[in-house]
Structure formats: C-alpha cells, structure tokens
Motif scaffolding. Sequence first.
Motif, PDB file in Angstrom:
ATOM      1  N   GLU A  85       0.827  -1.204   0.000  1.00 34.86           N
ATOM      2  CA  GLU A  85       0.000   0.000   0.000  1.00 34.86           C
ATOM      3  C   GLU A  85       0.862   1.256   0.000  1.00 34.86           C
ATOM      4  OE1 GLU A  85      -0.547  -2.707   1.822  1.00 34.86           O
ATOM      5  OE2 GLU A  85      -2.303  -3.312   0.641  1.00 34.86           O
ATOM      6  N   TYR A  88       2.071   1.703  -3.443  1.00 33.30           N
ATOM      7  CA  TYR A  88       0.984   2.189  -4.294  1.00 33.30           C
ATOM      8  C   TYR A  88       0.841   3.710  -4.169  1.00 33.30           C
ATOM      9  CZ  TYR A  88      -0.658  -2.723  -4.607  1.00 33.30           C
ATOM     10  OH  TYR A  88      -0.771  -4.062  -4.822  1.00 33.30           O
ATOM     11  N   ASP A 107      -5.271  -0.660  -7.762  1.00 31.64           N
ATOM     12  CA  ASP A 107      -4.923  -1.769  -6.877  1.00 31.64           C
ATOM     13  C   ASP A 107      -5.636  -3.029  -7.371  1.00 31.64           C
ATOM     14  OD1 ASP A 107      -7.586  -1.871  -5.831  1.00 31.64           O
ATOM     15  OD2 ASP A 107      -7.081  -0.390  -4.303  1.00 31.64           O
ATOM     16  N   SER A 358      -2.386  -6.052  -9.473  1.00 29.81           N
ATOM     17  CA  SER A 358      -2.806  -4.668  -9.685  1.00 29.81           C
ATOM     18  C   SER A 358      -2.729  -4.351 -11.177  1.00 29.81           C
ATOM     19  CB  SER A 358      -1.924  -3.713  -8.875  1.00 29.81           C
ATOM     20  OG  SER A 358      -0.565  -3.846  -9.248  1.00 29.81           O
TER      21      SER A 358
END
Length: 439
Positions: A85, A88, A107, A358
């Motif tokens: 995360e 990301y 994602d 993703s």
Amino acid sequence: MNRPSKRAPLFHLALCGGAIAATAAVSLFVPSLTRVRAALQESPKTVVDEAWQIVNREYVDGTFNQTDWQEIRKSLLGKNYTSREQAYVALRSALEKLNDPYTRFMDPKQYEALSSQTSGELSGVGIRLEVSEQTKVLTVVEPIENSPAIKAGLQAGDQILAIDGKQTKGMTVEDASNLIRGDVGTKVRLEVGRQGASKKSVALTRARIELPTVRYALKQEGGKRIGYIRLNEFSAHAADQMRRAIQDLNSQQIEGYVLDLRGNPGGLLQASIDISRMWMDKGSIVRTVDRRGNNEEIGTNRTALTKLPLVVLVDGNSASSSEILTGALKDNGRATVVGSQTFGKALVQSVHSLSDGSGLAVTIAHYYTPLGTDISHKGITPDVKIDLSDEQRQKLASNPKLVGTKDDPQYARALATLQKVALTQPAPATTQQAIQSQK
C-alpha cells in the motif's frame, strides 16, 4: 479509451482500444539486470518498477509533462516500502506528475473491477438488485437473460430475504452482491419472498453471465416504425449484442433508427470500430497518433447492416468510444446527432496487469475524428442541440422507464429530427437492402 498492449492478451477481444494485456516489465536502464531483478523479487518495488517501465515505453508524451522521468524512477526505487500500500501511494504520486487523469494505477480490487466491466461478464446468478424505497427490503429489479436466476424462476419484485442463511435486513446492495458473487460452478442459496406466495429457498449454481449492454425496442411513433437502441457501454460483448439488435429490428420492417449513447462513458476501442462498421458502408472511422507521430487510420469494410435513416442521441456523459462512434457517423454524414455537447475525451489508453494483480492504464495515443477534429476538452457539438433542465434530468433519473419515450425531451426531438430529415427514403426498399447485406 483503452487500447491493447502488443503483448500476451488477457482477453481475446479488444478494449476501447483493445484487450487488457498482461505484462511483466523489468528494468532495462540500469547495470546488472540480474542483480536488480533479484533485489526487487518479492518486494513492493517490483510493481513500482513494472509500472514505471510501461509508462517510460508507451506514454503518449515523450517529455512526460516536462518531468525528468529517469529521476522519478531513482526516487521511487530509492525508497524503502514497508507494505504494498505504501508503494501504491508513491506510484500514484509519481503518476500525478504527468497531469493526466487517464494514466492511473489500480490496486488489485480496482483492476479486477475494470476487467469485469470491460469483459462484459460476471460470475454470479444474474440478478440486478435494489433496496426498495417503500419496503426497505432487498429486491430484484430484474433477472438477466439466460442466467441461473431466470432458469430458477426469479422475477422482478421478488424479495431476497437471506443469502446462504444470512438475513439481508439492513444490508446494502453492494454487500449483498458480494455475497451472491462467487466462482463459476459453486452454489448459493437464496431465501425469496414474493407477494401472494409463501417464501421459499432457492439453490442456484453460479455461472459466467454475459451482461446486457444493448437494449432495444420497436416503437410505433406517429405512424412510423422506429428502431430504438440504447448502448450503455462498449464492453467485449457490445458489438455482438448490437449486431443482434440491428438484425432483429431490420426483420420487423422498421423505417429509421434512434441510437441512444447518452450516459455511455466508452469502453473498448475495437467495439466502437466494429459497431461503426455496422452503420457505415464506407468512410473513415478514426485516426490515432502516438508519441512518435505515427498515424493509424481505421476505416469501414463494407459490412454495414443497414442503410436506414439514423439519429444519434448524446449528452455530456457520452465519452471516449461513444465520441468515436458519434464522430464517425457525423463526419461521414451517416447520422444526425441530437442532444448535448459530449464529454471531450480524445485519448487512447493501454491497460496492463502487474505482477501482484494490480493494474495500470497508460495513455498511448491521441485520436481525431474523420474530418481531423480534435475534440479534447471540447466534445462533439450536436447537429441539433437540446439540453435538459435540472428538473428534466431529475425526472428521468428518478424514473428510468421514461427514457426513450415522449416524456424524454431529447428523445422527442430525435423523433422530430428523424421525421424531418431522415424519413424520406422508401422504407420497404431500404429495409430489404439491409436484410440482404446480412446474407
């Protein structure tokens, strides 16, 4: 609008530009490739570098919005990410420097949703749900054609009281849908209530379901037989559904068509090309230009299914593939366009899956209408412009059954336009020509 990568396709049909493509890009711009691969293995940096490589290779603007893209790579790979995360967030921040909302990272959950949307399929039982305003109970809006729900006899208005024994009281449509969806071949049990009947338990086997994106009807309007087709999205099944709609309506001796693209946000480029060819026998459909200045012009192939008069309905939410189809029909004089100014998205995206599930959408080209018009941020101006008031929009939104009726001001204007401009051709002869062209 999306275009396929020229790599192993995940779908065999093209997105609004093509198939979602699977890629596994690796670093090509640093020493000791093997060492870099090993260092990135099982690291959040793997996905960051894959995405960077795709943008570096394909992005439409070779200056990357006047940014030092190589320096951005160093910054991305120089950070220590404690979670995917966190990686990301950094990747999204880097992509923002391109100032292009259509080049975006997704994602795994977002990428899966896009894949399902563009494939035009889902795994489930095939019911559209809502929470009834009157009863506050989860209710079937409609069962989808050829679905397990249809075969089990579910009907619009049925109440879904429990899903696999879990009561649905207070449950949102999204929560219920997540429970009902599942792998093809697995079972789900619904407790169903119906007015005038006792509740019953129904066991359904989940299946792969083709979602309807085309709806059509024969309408008797002022003594004329009109074929009304509404296209909601350019999914992988849109062209086949459009073909069936045109062929069915042709067989009913109609005299003209209204093609409704209002609210259609686009989808697959190939679908817009295939559908354009169903309406046009000759002419250019669209021209794309990549960052190297390479032009690709796509045209018709003399496979039109009908030559009958045509009016196209558009609004401010008609975008991307909708604008390609509208621009092709308008510029070639094949249709009269009625409604509001369209959205103005003239870019092509390639969509890639990344190694952790993703995805990345990256803008790879700019497109122009057949007459060379750049519609970016401007949209297409209808031949007959008619905007809805806020009150009219609210009325149609709250009662969708009014869309495509005389209570729909834009549709009513489309009919008047068809009467005035288009319905001058002898209907029987042109209908017969359309039928012959299918053989």
